[in-house]
Design an enzyme around this catalytic site. Structure first.
Site, short mmCIF file in Angstrom:
data_model
loop_
_atom_site.label_atom_id
_atom_site.label_comp_id
_atom_site.label_asym_id
_atom_site.label_seq_id
_atom_site.Cartn_x
_atom_site.Cartn_y
_atom_site.Cartn_z
N CYS A 99 0.74 -1.28 -0.05
CA CYS A 99 -0.05 -0.04 0.06
C CYS A 99 0.92 1.30 0.04
O CYS A 99 1.50 1.49 -1.07
CB CYS A 99 -0.89 -0.03 1.07
SG CYS A 99 -2.17 1.05 0.84
N HIS A 201 -3.56 -5.14 0.26
CA HIS A 201 -3.24 -5.65 1.68
C HIS A 201 -3.40 -6.96 1.72
O HIS A 201 -4.47 -7.60 2.42
CB HIS A 201 -4.09 -4.92 2.65
CG HIS A 201 -3.73 -3.54 3.11
ND1 HIS A 201 -2.97 -3.06 3.77
CD2 HIS A 201 -4.37 -2.43 2.53
CE1 HIS A 201 -2.82 -1.62 3.81
NE2 HIS A 201 -3.83 -1.42 3.00
N GLU A 203 -1.54 -8.92 3.76
CA GLU A 203 -1.56 -9.34 5.20
C GLU A 203 -2.78 -9.67 5.55
O GLU A 203 -2.82 -10.21 6.78
CB GLU A 203 -0.66 -8.40 5.85
CG GLU A 203 -1.31 -7.12 6.41
CD GLU A 203 -1.53 -6.08 5.19
OE1 GLU A 203 -2.20 -4.97 5.68
OE2 GLU A 203 -0.93 -6.54 4.20
#
Length: 237
Positions: A99, A201, A203
């Site tokens: 990001c 994202h 994660e």
């Protein structure tokens, strides 16, 4: 051009993504000088540049533009990350930008950003949990991202950003876009360098094999980098 004081915080899911892939995260904070940043980078195996909710924007002066009213700046964080990127890339160290991390990676290497994405076909600031996918990621065949995805070239990802890559930095190439053409992934043009930036994202999407694979590939590249450096030290006269 608002300035935001640095917030020394790392989202827990980054830690989980790294530790589940076999890494031990070490956080480098703002408030230390460039020499200290360089020293710390030299002592780790790889560099992760994170993003997150309410992450500030890279200062547009780094790509010769004036800040727009929507741009929120943290110059201390810029300085830290640009110094870390310079040292990591100089060493040939693996680098993963997520990001804001993707954006500052592109800026540090000579690229530019779209300072604000207008509403359109894709909502890049999703208002549902980041564990849910909201738009497409179209990958280039043979890219580093396609490998952990099992060769799949069309994925679903999340989105939480109001800026995006405009001019790609020399040394990076676009390997992923959303259905509205916004750049969602870049990587090094040198196949021997492990440098990847993603605008979404991963994660937050570790329940998907492709995104777990990205972190596993990053950590594996870090291990290879350190093993090569150790061998070089041991064999040098």
């Amino acid at each position: 051009m608002p300035n935001r004081p640095s917030v020394l915080r790392l989202t827990e899911n980054y830690v989980r993504a790294l530790t589940s892939s076999g890494a031990i995260p070490v956080v480098i904070t703002t408030g230390i000088d460039t020499a200290a940043v360089r020293t710390l980078v030299e002592r780790v195996d790889g560099l992760l540049l994170p993003g997150g909710v309410d992450a500030p924007d890279p200062h547009p002066r780094h790509y010769s533009e004036e800040a727009q009213p929507t741009t929120v700046i943290d110059e201390d964080l810029d300085a830290l990350e640009i110094a870390a990127i310079a040292r990591a890339t100089g060493l040939g160290m693996p680098v993963l930008g997520v990001c804001r991390g993707c954006q500052i990676l592109n800026v540090a290497l000579g690229g530019s950003l779209i300072q604000h994405l207008e509403p359109g076909k894709v909502n890049h600031l999703q208002d549902i949990p980041l564990g849910l996918e909201t738009h497409e990621l179209r990958l280039e065949a043979g890219s580093r991202l396609a490998a952990p995805a099992g060769g799949e070239l069309l994925l679903r990802v999340n989105s939480l950003h109001h800026q995006a890559i405009a001019r790609t930095a020399p040394g990076l190439r676009v390997v992923g876009t959303s259905e509205d053409g916004v750049v969602e992934a870049v990587e090094s043009t040198d196949p021997d360098e492990w440098i990847v930036g993603v605008q979404y994202h991963p994660e937050e999407l570790m329940h998907r094999l492709a995104h777990r694979g990205l972190f596993a590939d990053f950590v594996a590249a870090c291990a290879r980098y350190t093993a090569a450096r150790t061998t070089e030290r041991n064999t040098s006269p």
